[in-house]
Design a protein around this motif. Sequence first.
Motif, PDB file in Angstrom:
ATOM      1  N   GLU A   1       8.819  -0.942 -11.509  1.00  0.00           N
ATOM      2  CA  GLU A   1       8.437  -2.647 -11.639  1.00  0.00           C
ATOM      3  C   GLU A   1       9.564  -3.233 -12.214  1.00  0.00           C
ATOM      4  O   GLU A   1      10.580  -2.668 -12.828  1.00  0.00           O
ATOM      5  CB  GLU A   1       6.888  -2.721 -12.378  1.00  0.00           C
ATOM      6  CG  GLU A   1       6.969  -2.061 -13.915  1.00  0.00           C
ATOM      7  CD  GLU A   1       5.641  -1.692 -14.424  1.00  0.00           C
ATOM      8  OE1 GLU A   1       4.985  -2.441 -13.789  1.00  0.00           O
ATOM      9  OE2 GLU A   1       5.447  -1.286 -15.326  1.00  0.00           O
ATOM     10  N   ALA A   2       9.455  -4.562 -12.220  1.00  0.00           N
ATOM     11  CA  ALA A   2      10.489  -5.280 -12.819  1.00  0.00           C
ATOM     12  C   ALA A   2      10.547  -5.241 -14.287  1.00  0.00           C
ATOM     13  O   ALA A   2       9.728  -4.985 -15.046  1.00  0.00           O
ATOM     14  CB  ALA A   2      10.147  -6.814 -12.451  1.00  0.00           C
ATOM     15  N   ALA A   3      11.814  -5.064 -14.768  1.00  0.00           N
ATOM     16  CA  ALA A   3      12.116  -4.636 -16.087  1.00  0.00           C
ATOM     17  C   ALA A   3      11.485  -5.610 -17.170  1.00  0.00           C
ATOM     18  O   ALA A   3      11.166  -5.265 -18.235  1.00  0.00           O
ATOM     19  CB  ALA A   3      13.594  -4.668 -16.388  1.00  0.00           C
ATOM     20  N   HIS A   4      11.343  -7.010 -16.675  1.00  0.00           N
ATOM     21  CA  HIS A   4      10.802  -7.865 -17.936  1.00  0.00           C
ATOM     22  C   HIS A   4       9.318  -7.866 -17.919  1.00  0.00           C
ATOM     23  O   HIS A   4       8.549  -8.672 -18.704  1.00  0.00           O
ATOM     24  CB  HIS A   4      11.637  -9.341 -17.554  1.00  0.00           C
ATOM     25  CG  HIS A   4      11.265  -9.744 -16.152  1.00  0.00           C
ATOM     26  ND1 HIS A   4      11.994  -9.546 -15.007  1.00  0.00           N
ATOM     27  CD2 HIS A   4       9.969 -10.433 -15.779  1.00  0.00           C
ATOM     28  CE1 HIS A   4      11.170  -9.951 -13.889  1.00  0.00           C
ATOM     29  NE2 HIS A   4      10.347 -10.891 -14.305  1.00  0.00           N
TER      30      HIS A   4
ATOM     31  N   MET B   1       1.966  -6.247  -6.716  1.00  0.00           N
ATOM     32  CA  MET B   1       1.921  -5.823  -7.981  1.00  0.00           C
ATOM     33  C   MET B   1       2.991  -5.414  -8.587  1.00  0.00           C
ATOM     34  O   MET B   1       3.155  -5.626 -10.020  1.00  0.00           O
ATOM     35  CB  MET B   1       0.923  -4.509  -7.922  1.00  0.00           C
ATOM     36  CG  MET B   1      -0.579  -5.029  -7.293  1.00  0.00           C
ATOM     37  SD  MET B   1      -1.616  -5.978  -8.310  1.00  0.00           S
ATOM     38  CE  MET B   1      -1.997  -5.161  -9.996  1.00  0.00           C
ATOM     39  N   LEU B   2       3.993  -4.709  -7.914  1.00  0.00           N
ATOM     40  CA  LEU B   2       5.223  -4.354  -8.719  1.00  0.00           C
ATOM     41  C   LEU B   2       6.532  -5.528  -8.564  1.00  0.00           C
ATOM     42  O   LEU B   2       7.309  -5.158  -9.160  1.00  0.00           O
ATOM     43  CB  LEU B   2       5.761  -3.087  -7.824  1.00  0.00           C
ATOM     44  CG  LEU B   2       5.144  -1.736  -8.204  1.00  0.00           C
ATOM     45  CD1 LEU B   2       5.722  -0.782  -7.425  1.00  0.00           C
ATOM     46  CD2 LEU B   2       4.719  -1.639  -9.555  1.00  0.00           C
ATOM     47  N   ASP B   3       6.078  -6.557  -8.063  1.00  0.00           N
ATOM     48  CA  ASP B   3       7.007  -7.684  -7.952  1.00  0.00           C
ATOM     49  C   ASP B   3       8.458  -7.299  -7.338  1.00  0.00           C
ATOM     50  O   ASP B   3       9.427  -7.425  -7.917  1.00  0.00           O
ATOM     51  CB  ASP B   3       7.368  -8.187  -9.300  1.00  0.00           C
ATOM     52  CG  ASP B   3       6.210  -8.979  -9.887  1.00  0.00           C
ATOM     53  OD1 ASP B   3       6.153 -10.282  -9.293  1.00  0.00           O
ATOM     54  OD2 ASP B   3       5.523  -8.505 -10.531  1.00  0.00           O
ATOM     55  N   SER B   4       8.271  -6.382  -6.110  1.00  0.00           N
ATOM     56  CA  SER B   4       9.481  -5.956  -5.623  1.00  0.00           C
ATOM     57  C   SER B   4      10.384  -7.178  -5.032  1.00  0.00           C
ATOM     58  O   SER B   4      11.506  -6.768  -4.538  1.00  0.00           O
ATOM     59  CB  SER B   4       9.116  -5.275  -4.155  1.00  0.00           C
ATOM     60  OG  SER B   4       8.332  -5.874  -3.330  1.00  0.00           O
TER      61      SER B   4
END
Length: 472
Positions: A41-44, A253-256
């Motif tokens: 997922e996105a690091a932030h 959900m994972l903000d790809s």
Amino acid sequence: MDDKLEPRSRWFNLIGDEKKPYAGRIHVRTCLEGGYHVLDEAAHLTSDVRATAKQLSKPPIGLLEVGIRGANNLLPVKTKDGTRGTTDAYVVAKYGPKWVRTRTILDRFNPRWNEQYTWDVYDPCTVLTIGVFDNGRYKHDDALKKDVRLGKLRVRLSTLDANKVYMGTYSLMVLLPSGAKKMGDIEIALRFTCSSWLSLIQAYTNPMLPRMHYVRPFGPAQQDILRHTAMRIVTARLARSEPALGHEVVQCMLDSDTHIWSMRRSKANWFRVVGCLSRAATLARWLDGIRTWVHPPTTILVHILLIAIVLCPHLVLPTICMYAFLIISLRYRYRQRVTITMDPRLSYVDAIGPDELDEEFDGFPSSRPMEHVRVRYDRLRALAGRAQTLLGDVAAQGERLEALFNWRDPRATCIFVFVCLFASLVFYVVPFKAFVLGSGLYYLRHPRFRDDMPSVPVNFFRRLPPLSDQIL
């Protein structure tokens, strides 16, 4: 694998059939590394920072309980029997490697799920993601049918008070080609239970990622490749689950799409930077007001403070720490409440044109008809995406510093307040010259006496909550 040794390679003989028993040799080097954590997922917005190897995991420090009660005033997203609108809603929640999905409530604009889920918490500086979707595959075997997103929420656990129940109704916002639209409200209940306050406070001083990330770090290109590979693995695994989750749900959900160029996100990050820099401009205006005697009593007090600093320089640091302790402690009663819903103003969705929205919803690569224009356009978007990420990282540093003073993370600010109090008492006792000498010697110490891991202040600062989780 040891962090100082490369994995050993071996030669293997290839065995053929009876007529040709020897088919050659192959040189193989195999490494199964469990000391890293591959982000999916996105690091932030990460919700799990543990190493892959389970033997490196520490015991949980708390428990996260989420109660999904229901939704209100959902808008129709499809038609039933070709005459009236309807919505078949369900909720997906993701924290760490655990995904949960509620049952689908058919043909209801005010569905009630009343389902409760729990997660073990290993790090308080993580984010819970909750999404609401319409089931487009119900009674449809067509593979082209997709589930429609109705909204998404993010909850940063570090902003929650321990052992307190948060129960409320929160707006569901979704970005469409026509602009931002409210799709309804969701009722949820949250509680973060802390099992050990000592472990919770100690977590703020530990590195964000496992040791191997700092001893033998991956490059940015390798991290991107691993992240996209992990996302594809998670998508394939959830597509085989029962009930299955479509790839559009997992990607939402994972903000790809966070690395894709968006004028709206770039403007939002830019104004985040401007918002942090405006504090420095306010300080400059305040100093200019003192110089020009706009408020004479304040100017006189600054003169007295200046004389005191010149006459008693050893009281500078303890006085600053004591002032920080008093001011931040008094600001606790004015701290912001937990903001779970997305912030349309911070996301900059109300001041963008239709062309910019069309650019954001354009696929990658672009569907422009002219081949040369499309190549140049895609190259520009790739470069602008890096600049967009840089703007977000710069804004996050300022927001972390601001969060330290406005009690956005009560535990981190409480730790800082008591450190200021302890430092003020120490500086009142320790001579200033001794402190300067000790600090200089510590800063110039031999590399043999240095640790290869980040320091405690750096770990503490990186754990402070930015506003990245409120960007739509």
